[in-house]
Design an enzyme around this catalytic site. Structure first.
Site: not given
Ligand code: 5GP
Ligand code: ZN
Length: 115
Positions: A5, A47, A101
């Protein structure tokens, strides 16, 4: 923690992040691809796949996440101007990272509301 993850790896420090806030239950760091001038991800240090995977035993994490968002809003000086919180849950919402998140967005007047 889950080995494969991304956000568990960030919690463990295996992947770097720009930390904004941390306590025993919560980690907050800047989104790598910000959708607003301030875009912070707030995650439980446990997690949990998604909001749909929450169990009764997780309730302290949920409270601590909300408490942390208020602390961050004060710390980063956007509590008075306001902010938006988004949780994507599952495929129709476009959840990409399967570790619960909260997106904390601030620093601009937000676009149209969809709800
Ligand atoms: P979701 O689309 O799952 O709601 O949001 C995932 C978020 O994680 C996205 O806004 C993406 O930009 C962010 N994200 C993905 N990989 C990383 C990473 O390696 N580091 C950080 N700081 N943010 C990430
Ligand atoms: Zn996790």
């Amino acid at each position: 923690m889950k080995d494969d993850c991304l956000f568990c790896k960030i919690i463990k420090g295996e992947i770097p992040s720009e930390k904004v806030y941390e306590d025993e239950f919560v980690l907050a760091f800047r989104d790598i691809n910000p959708a607003a001038p301030i875009h912070i991800l707030v995650i439980p240090k446990k997690h949990i796949d998604s909001l749909a995977g929450l169990e009764n035993e997780d309730k302290e994490y949920v409270w601590k996440i909300h408490e942390a968002m208020n602390k961050i809003a004060e710390q980063e000086n956007f509590k008075e101007d306001g902010f938006r919180v988004i949780v994507n849950c599952g495929k129709d919402a476009g959840q990409e990272v399967m570790h619960l998140h909260y997106h904390l967005l601030a620093g601009q007047k937000m676009g149209d509301k969809i709800v």
